[in-house]
Enzyme design. Structure first.
Site, short mmCIF file in Angstrom:
data_model
loop_
_atom_site.label_atom_id
_atom_site.label_comp_id
_atom_site.label_asym_id
_atom_site.label_seq_id
_atom_site.Cartn_x
_atom_site.Cartn_y
_atom_site.Cartn_z
CE LYS A 1 -7.12 15.74 7.44
NZ LYS A 1 -7.58 16.45 8.63
CB SER B 1 -0.81 -2.29 -1.38
OG SER B 1 -1.77 -1.76 -0.49
CG HIS C 1 2.90 -2.37 -0.75
ND1 HIS C 1 2.41 -3.63 -0.46
CD2 HIS C 1 2.28 -1.52 0.11
CE1 HIS C 1 1.51 -3.54 0.51
NE2 HIS C 1 1.42 -2.27 0.86
CB THR D 1 7.86 -3.04 5.58
OG1 THR D 1 7.59 -4.09 6.52
CG2 THR D 1 7.95 -3.65 4.20
CE LYS E 1 3.12 -5.13 2.74
NZ LYS E 1 2.94 -4.94 4.19
CB THR F 1 9.44 -3.50 23.17
OG1 THR F 1 8.70 -3.38 24.39
CG2 THR F 1 10.54 -4.52 23.34
CB THR G 1 -9.18 -2.52 2.67
OG1 THR G 1 -9.10 -2.93 4.04
CG2 THR G 1 -7.79 -2.47 2.07
#
Length: 385
Positions: A98, A131, A159, A187, A190, A220, A305
């Site tokens: 990477k 975000s 986002h 997602t 949101k 699941t 974060t």
């Protein structure tokens, strides 16, 4: 015994095909309506296929850990320095070589792509909306580099989906470059208000992920009620441009109101509004006071974060918020700022990625952001949706 252990109750109704296999796992409902082309990827992102996961964290982790192993020996991942933790974990789990490039730094990315050489399979991983700072990626120029050096592009639109683009497909759709991005993740939470995540892209790639990704195979599936709710929400937001415009109007009002009040707000390219505090303990105390005294619930954002010294609140206005709500928030913040003696300036260490040479476009302080741009239909008529 008969009702708990006996076939008449347990095996027939829970494990038997009559209920479980036919109605949940069978093509009649789940595979055809949720995973099938008819539903998400073809209508929103314009991709050939998609997979639905239990969350976008899992979608990113599973895809980025699996795909590099299938692209060929020596596949190298080029990752933006501010990518989400789920993308970082997927890259780590892939064990592929990477290269990390500075946030949105296209010059450094090009140097890394050149150094890798033409024979190395390449994958560029980045987000559309970051975000914590509310800035966006220069997606078109990212795609230029990918096409020049033969790289696959992986774009996280978590986002942005539902809030940007003429179908709610995200920032790449708004910019008219969605077809140039190889894989898009998003997602069902949101903006869509449900639960789950997905990745959309070329049919062969999606089939390879489906066949080899442990995060898809050994977990699941979404409960039917969640999948049905997500399907309805996606369908609704495909045409809800009025809601998208209204959200941007309220976001502009939120930014303008807080800035006029002298609060340390960061003006952004998106609906995300960072409000800087700069101290972890004070950020927590401010959040507690806002909730207990004013009934306003905002969560403090601390390290890891964001960097130490750049603690903040992250505010987002919704389309159903009102001017009165924004004014109440302003007054509440002013009271708490005065109570705790919080600074009115953005920390000097903070780097605002919403401005600078790699920002996709200059900041506009005069009005709301456009969630989608006009385009021409098949007859050449300009349409704004």
């Amino acid at each position: 015994q008969r009702r708990v252990h006996g076939k008449q109750w347990y095996q027939r109704r829970v494990h038997g095909k009559q209920w479980y296999q036919r109605r949940v796992h069978g093509k009649q409902w789940y595979q055809r309506r949720v995973h099938g082309k008819q539903w998400y990827q073809r209508r929103v992102h314009g991709k050939e296929a998609a997979l639905v996961f239990s969350s976008c964290y899992v979608a990113n982790d599973a895809t980025l850990s699996t795909l590099p192993r299938l692209m060929g020996e020596g596949t190298t991942i080029f990752s933006d320095a501010l990518n989400h933790a789920s993308m970082i974990e997927g890259i780590r789990h892939s064990k592929a070589p990477k290269r990390i490039f500075a946030h949105n730094d296209l010059d450094q990315l090009e140097e890394q792509l050149q150094a890798a050489g033409p024979a190395v399979p390449k994958l560029i991983a980045f987000e559309s909306v970051y975000s914590m700072d509310g800035d966006t990626a220069p997606i078109s120029r990212m795609c230029d580099l990918a096409e020049r050096y033969g790289a696959v592009t992986y774009l996280d639109e978590v986002h942005a989906v539902g809030m940007y683009g003429h179908k709610g497909g995200g920032v790449a759709q708004r910019e008219g470059v969605e077809d140039r991005v190889t894989l898009i993740s998003g997602t069902l939470g949101k903006a869509y208000g449900q639960f789950g995540g997905y990745v959309a892209g070329p049919r062969d790639m999606i089939d390879a992920i489906r066949s080899f990704a442990a995060g898809f195979i050994f977990t699941t599936a979404l409960p039917p009620v969640i999948a049905a709710g997500a399907r309805a929400s996606v369908s609704k937001l495909k045409t809800a441009h009025g809601l998208r415009e209204r959200q941007q109007q309220m976001s502009f009002q939120l930014k303008s109101t807080l800035a006029a009040a002298g609060l340390p707000v960061v003006w952004t390219q998106t609906h995300i509004v960072p409000l800087m505090v700069g101290d972890a303990e004070l950020c927590k105390r401010a959040g507690d006071l806002l909730l207990s005294r004013h009934g306003v619930y905002v969560q403090p954002i601390n390290f890891p974060t964001v960097p130490v010294g750049e603690e903040r609140f992250r505010l987002t206005a919704g389309p159903l918020h009102t001017a009165e709500m924004v004014e109440h928030l302003r007054d509440s913040l002013l009271d708490v700022w005065a109570e705790l003696g919080l600074p009115r300036t953005v920390p000097s260490s903070y780097e605002n990625y919403n401005v600078g040479r790699f920002a996709p476009e200059p900041l506009d302080y005069s009005g709301p952001i456009m969630p989608s741009y006009p385009f021409e239909d098949d007859m050449g008529t300009q349409v704004h949706v």
